[in-house]
Write a protein that holds these residues in place. Structure first.
Motif, PDB file in Angstrom:
ATOM      1  N   ALA A  50       0.748  -1.265   0.107  1.00 55.33           N
ATOM      2  CA  ALA A  50       0.049  -0.013   0.097  1.00 55.33           C
ATOM      3  C   ALA A  50       0.817   1.232   0.065  1.00 55.33           C
ATOM      4  CB  ALA A  50      -0.963   0.037   1.140  1.00 55.33           C
ATOM      5  N   CYS A  51       1.895   1.298   0.761  1.00 52.46           N
ATOM      6  CA  CYS A  51       2.702   2.404   0.845  1.00 52.46           C
ATOM      7  C   CYS A  51       3.582   2.491  -0.474  1.00 52.46           C
ATOM      8  CB  CYS A  51       3.853   2.283   1.842  1.00 52.46           C
ATOM      9  SG  CYS A  51       3.303   2.367   3.440  1.00 52.46           S
ATOM     10  N   TYR A  52       4.089   1.442  -0.968  1.00 55.84           N
ATOM     11  CA  TYR A  52       4.621   1.278  -2.500  1.00 55.84           C
ATOM     12  C   TYR A  52       3.815   2.025  -3.426  1.00 55.84           C
ATOM     13  CZ  TYR A  52       7.044  -0.460  -6.416  1.00 55.84           C
ATOM     14  OH  TYR A  52       7.535  -0.499  -7.759  1.00 55.84           O
ATOM     15  N   ASP A  53       2.485   1.601  -3.483  1.00 56.91           N
ATOM     16  CA  ASP A  53       1.314   2.226  -4.393  1.00 56.91           C
ATOM     17  C   ASP A  53       1.214   3.485  -4.421  1.00 56.91           C
ATOM     18  OD1 ASP A  53       1.227  -0.459  -5.311  1.00 56.91           O
ATOM     19  OD2 ASP A  53      -0.644  -1.096  -4.269  1.00 56.91           O
ATOM     20  N   ALA A  54       1.684   4.103  -3.229  1.00 55.81           N
ATOM     21  CA  ALA A  54       1.497   5.457  -2.755  1.00 55.81           C
ATOM     22  C   ALA A  54       2.690   6.305  -3.125  1.00 55.81           C
ATOM     23  CB  ALA A  54       0.993   5.876  -1.408  1.00 55.81           C
ATOM     24  N   GLY A  55       3.674   5.401  -3.795  1.00 54.28           N
ATOM     25  CA  GLY A  55       4.946   6.051  -4.243  1.00 54.28           C
ATOM     26  C   GLY A  55       6.045   6.044  -3.039  1.00 54.28           C
ATOM     27  N   HIS A  56       5.826   5.229  -2.179  1.00 57.61           N
ATOM     28  CA  HIS A  56       7.118   5.231  -1.040  1.00 57.61           C
ATOM     29  C   HIS A  56       8.070   4.004  -1.534  1.00 57.61           C
ATOM     30  CE1 HIS A  56       8.689   6.570   2.682  1.00 57.61           C
ATOM     31  NE2 HIS A  56       9.212   5.346   2.807  1.00 57.61           N
ATOM     32  N   ARG A  57       9.233   4.309  -1.179  1.00 53.59           N
ATOM     33  CA  ARG A  57      10.221   3.369  -1.840  1.00 53.59           C
ATOM     34  C   ARG A  57      11.064   2.875  -0.725  1.00 53.59           C
ATOM     35  NH1 ARG A  57       7.088   3.159  -4.702  1.00 53.59           N
ATOM     36  NH2 ARG A  57       7.168   3.168  -7.169  1.00 53.59           N
ATOM     37  N   HIS A  58      11.205   3.674   0.480  1.00 48.85           N
ATOM     38  CA  HIS A  58      12.517   3.212   1.636  1.00 48.85           C
ATOM     39  C   HIS A  58      11.689   2.545   2.754  1.00 48.85           C
ATOM     40  CE1 HIS A  58      16.023   5.109   0.106  1.00 48.85           C
ATOM     41  NE2 HIS A  58      15.214   5.983  -0.523  1.00 48.85           N
ATOM     42  N   PHE A  59      11.989   1.452   3.150  1.00 51.63           N
ATOM     43  CA  PHE A  59      11.510   0.568   3.891  1.00 51.63           C
ATOM     44  C   PHE A  59      12.487  -0.185   4.979  1.00 51.63           C
ATOM     45  CE2 PHE A  59       8.315   0.729   0.700  1.00 51.63           C
ATOM     46  CZ  PHE A  59       7.194   0.933   1.420  1.00 51.63           C
ATOM     47  N   GLY A  60      12.028  -0.294   6.366  1.00 52.07           N
ATOM     48  CA  GLY A  60      13.385  -0.849   7.128  1.00 52.07           C
ATOM     49  C   GLY A  60      12.530  -2.066   7.930  1.00 52.07           C
ATOM     50  N   GLU A  61      13.493  -3.182   8.128  1.00 53.98           N
ATOM     51  CA  GLU A  61      13.126  -4.315   8.953  1.00 53.98           C
ATOM     52  C   GLU A  61      14.253  -4.621   9.958  1.00 53.98           C
ATOM     53  OE1 GLU A  61      10.629  -6.411   8.761  1.00 53.98           O
ATOM     54  OE2 GLU A  61       9.560  -5.367   7.026  1.00 53.98           O
ATOM     55  N   ASN A  62      13.652  -5.144  11.074  1.00 54.82           N
ATOM     56  CA  ASN A  62      14.557  -5.641  12.140  1.00 54.82           C
ATOM     57  C   ASN A  62      15.156  -6.828  12.171  1.00 54.82           C
ATOM     58  OD1 ASN A  62      12.891  -2.970  13.036  1.00 54.82           O
ATOM     59  ND2 ASN A  62      14.113  -3.112  14.683  1.00 54.82           N
ATOM     60  N   TYR A  63      14.500  -8.032  11.310  1.00 56.29           N
ATOM     61  CA  TYR A  63      15.077  -9.281  11.672  1.00 56.29           C
ATOM     62  C   TYR A  63      15.204  -9.662  10.126  1.00 56.29           C
ATOM     63  CZ  TYR A  63      12.812  -8.638  16.080  1.00 56.29           C
ATOM     64  OH  TYR A  63      12.544  -8.207  17.295  1.00 56.29           O
ATOM     65  N   LYS A 105      11.146  -4.981  -6.942  1.00 58.08           N
ATOM     66  CA  LYS A 105      12.635  -5.021  -6.576  1.00 58.08           C
ATOM     67  C   LYS A 105      13.253  -3.483  -6.712  1.00 58.08           C
ATOM     68  CE  LYS A 105      12.377  -9.445  -6.636  1.00 58.08           C
ATOM     69  NZ  LYS A 105      12.226  -9.940  -5.408  1.00 58.08           N
ATOM     70  N   ASP A 106      12.362  -2.455  -6.815  1.00 60.86           N
ATOM     71  CA  ASP A 106      12.797  -0.961  -6.740  1.00 60.86           C
ATOM     72  C   ASP A 106      12.674  -0.421  -5.435  1.00 60.86           C
ATOM     73  OD1 ASP A 106      10.202  -1.000  -7.239  1.00 60.86           O
ATOM     74  OD2 ASP A 106      10.315   1.074  -8.107  1.00 60.86           O
ATOM     75  N   ILE A 107      12.375  -1.622  -4.532  1.00 56.52           N
ATOM     76  CA  ILE A 107      12.211  -0.989  -3.077  1.00 56.52           C
ATOM     77  C   ILE A 107      13.677  -0.901  -2.602  1.00 56.52           C
ATOM     78  CG2 ILE A 107      11.971  -1.739  -0.597  1.00 56.52           C
ATOM     79  CD1 ILE A 107       9.059  -2.584  -1.783  1.00 56.52           C
ATOM     80  N   HIS A 108      13.967   0.287  -1.510  1.00 56.87           N
ATOM     81  CA  HIS A 108      15.273   0.335  -0.879  1.00 56.87           C
ATOM     82  C   HIS A 108      14.921  -0.339   0.422  1.00 56.87           C
ATOM     83  CE1 HIS A 108      17.006   2.682  -4.099  1.00 56.87           C
ATOM     84  NE2 HIS A 108      15.816   3.385  -4.256  1.00 56.87           N
ATOM     85  N   TRP A 109      15.852  -1.371   0.642  1.00 55.69           N
ATOM     86  CA  TRP A 109      15.447  -1.922   2.092  1.00 55.69           C
ATOM     87  C   TRP A 109      16.680  -1.415   3.038  1.00 55.69           C
ATOM     88  CZ3 TRP A 109      11.214  -3.963   3.493  1.00 55.69           C
ATOM     89  CH2 TRP A 109      10.555  -4.683   2.606  1.00 55.69           C
ATOM     90  N   HIS A 110      16.279  -1.102   4.264  1.00 54.86           N
ATOM     91  CA  HIS A 110      17.226  -0.841   5.232  1.00 54.86           C
ATOM     92  C   HIS A 110      17.132  -1.659   6.456  1.00 54.86           C
ATOM     93  CE1 HIS A 110      17.853   3.534   4.053  1.00 54.86           C
ATOM     94  NE2 HIS A 110      16.804   3.229   3.190  1.00 54.86           N
ATOM     95  N   PHE A 111      18.355  -2.370   6.852  1.00 53.74           N
ATOM     96  CA  PHE A 111      18.156  -3.259   7.954  1.00 53.74           C
ATOM     97  C   PHE A 111      18.600  -2.235   9.116  1.00 53.74           C
ATOM     98  CE2 PHE A 111      19.761  -6.384  11.081  1.00 53.74           C
ATOM     99  CZ  PHE A 111      18.725  -7.142  11.046  1.00 53.74           C
ATOM    100  N   ILE A 112      17.812  -2.442  10.080  1.00 58.42           N
ATOM    101  CA  ILE A 112      17.623  -1.546  11.152  1.00 58.42           C
ATOM    102  C   ILE A 112      17.907  -2.478  12.572  1.00 58.42           C
ATOM    103  CG2 ILE A 112      16.783   0.447  10.074  1.00 58.42           C
ATOM    104  CD1 ILE A 112      14.124  -0.180  11.526  1.00 58.42           C
ATOM    105  N   GLY A 113      18.010  -3.735  12.456  1.00 61.62           N
ATOM    106  CA  GLY A 113      18.059  -4.292  13.719  1.00 61.62           C
ATOM    107  C   GLY A 113      19.430  -4.895  14.110  1.00 61.62           C
TER     108      GLY A 113
END
Length: 256
Positions: free
Chosen positions: A54-67, A80-88
């Motif tokens: 839903a966020c992606y469809d709204a144009g957002h691309r940066h997401f963070g995961e802890n695990y 595949k054009d999401i920018h993943w951040h590992f924050i855990g």
């Protein structure tokens, strides 16, 4: 899918998108006029793929995961054009798994040469870009939090090691979580101010030693601020804020 389920799904997507828009508006209000727009990382820990989509469809691309495992599974099923951040917390023996994510952008929680070495070793030579890393600083000195001490010589040693000995990594900046009490105090956040001072000191050290190849335009970026204090973080000069609850709502911890 039944019409009832479809309407529930549609309503949930609209809710997430509205909350994302509100957070983005608050970010913009504080940072209008900056030379560089800050990065909003939507922290999707424990949240379903549908919420991220839903966020992606709204144009957002940066997401963070802890695990690590959760990141790997979600990345496999999302664009595949999401920018993943590992924050855990990341153990060096999980470096191979986290670097297997093809669109991993940044690991924000590096705090040892052992982990930096493992990430560098497992980041494939043929990747189109270097892996961005941030050094985590434990500004509150809490035993429950990871990261290096702000006045520890090990911090400068790690920065030099990443720049000079890890050619597949790019030292982009520093990250802190900070204490809950500072987050809720409403006054000047001492964790944020300390990270800024730590950044300035580290930059000066790297420049004095003529060490190049770090930061953005000769400046290390700062990742600080979450749902409860991201506005204070932005006013303090944060370049990256990590917002989960403010976008996705309260988390329900998975059963173990």
């Amino acid at each position: 899918m039944s019409s009832t389920l479809a309407s529930v799904s549609s309503a949930r997507s609209a809710e997430v998108q509205q909350q994302l828009a509100e957070i983005k508006s608050r970010v913009q209000q504080i940072t209008t006029g900056r030379d560089r727009e800050p990065t909003l990382v939507a922290v999707s820990k424990y949240k379903p793929i549908a919420d991220i989509q839903a966020c992606y469809d709204a144009g957002h691309r940066h997401f963070g995961e802890n695990y690590v495992q959760e990141l790997v599974e979600k990345a496999e099923h999302l664009p595949k054009d999401i920018h993943w951040h590992f924050i855990g917390i990341l153990q060096s023996n999980k470096a191979k798994l986290v670097t297997s994510v093809p669109n991993l952008d940044t690991v924000q929680t590096v705090s040892s040469q052992k982990l930096a070495t493992a990430l560098n070793k497992n980041w494939a030579e043929d990747r189109q870009s270097l892996l961005n890393v941030l050094i985590q600083v434990n500004t509150s000195e809490e035993d429950s939090k990871s990261g290096l001490s702000s006045d520890d010589a090990e911090l400068a040693d790690l920065a030099r090691f990443i720049v000079k000995s890890c050619p597949r990594l790019y030292l982009r900046g520093l990250m802190t979580i900070g204490s809950l009490s500072e987050s809720l105090s409403g006054d000047e956040n001492r964790d944020f101010e300390l990270l800024k001072k730590t950044r300035d000191k580290l930059q000066a050290t790297l420049k004095e030693q003529e060490i190049d190849g770090w930061g953005e335009d000769g400046k290390l970026v700062l990742s600080m601020g979450m749902s409860s204090d991201f506005e204070a973080a932005l006013r303090a000069g944060s370049d990256i804020v990590r917002v989960g609850t403010g976008i996705f709502g309260e988390r329900v911890k998975k059963a173990t």
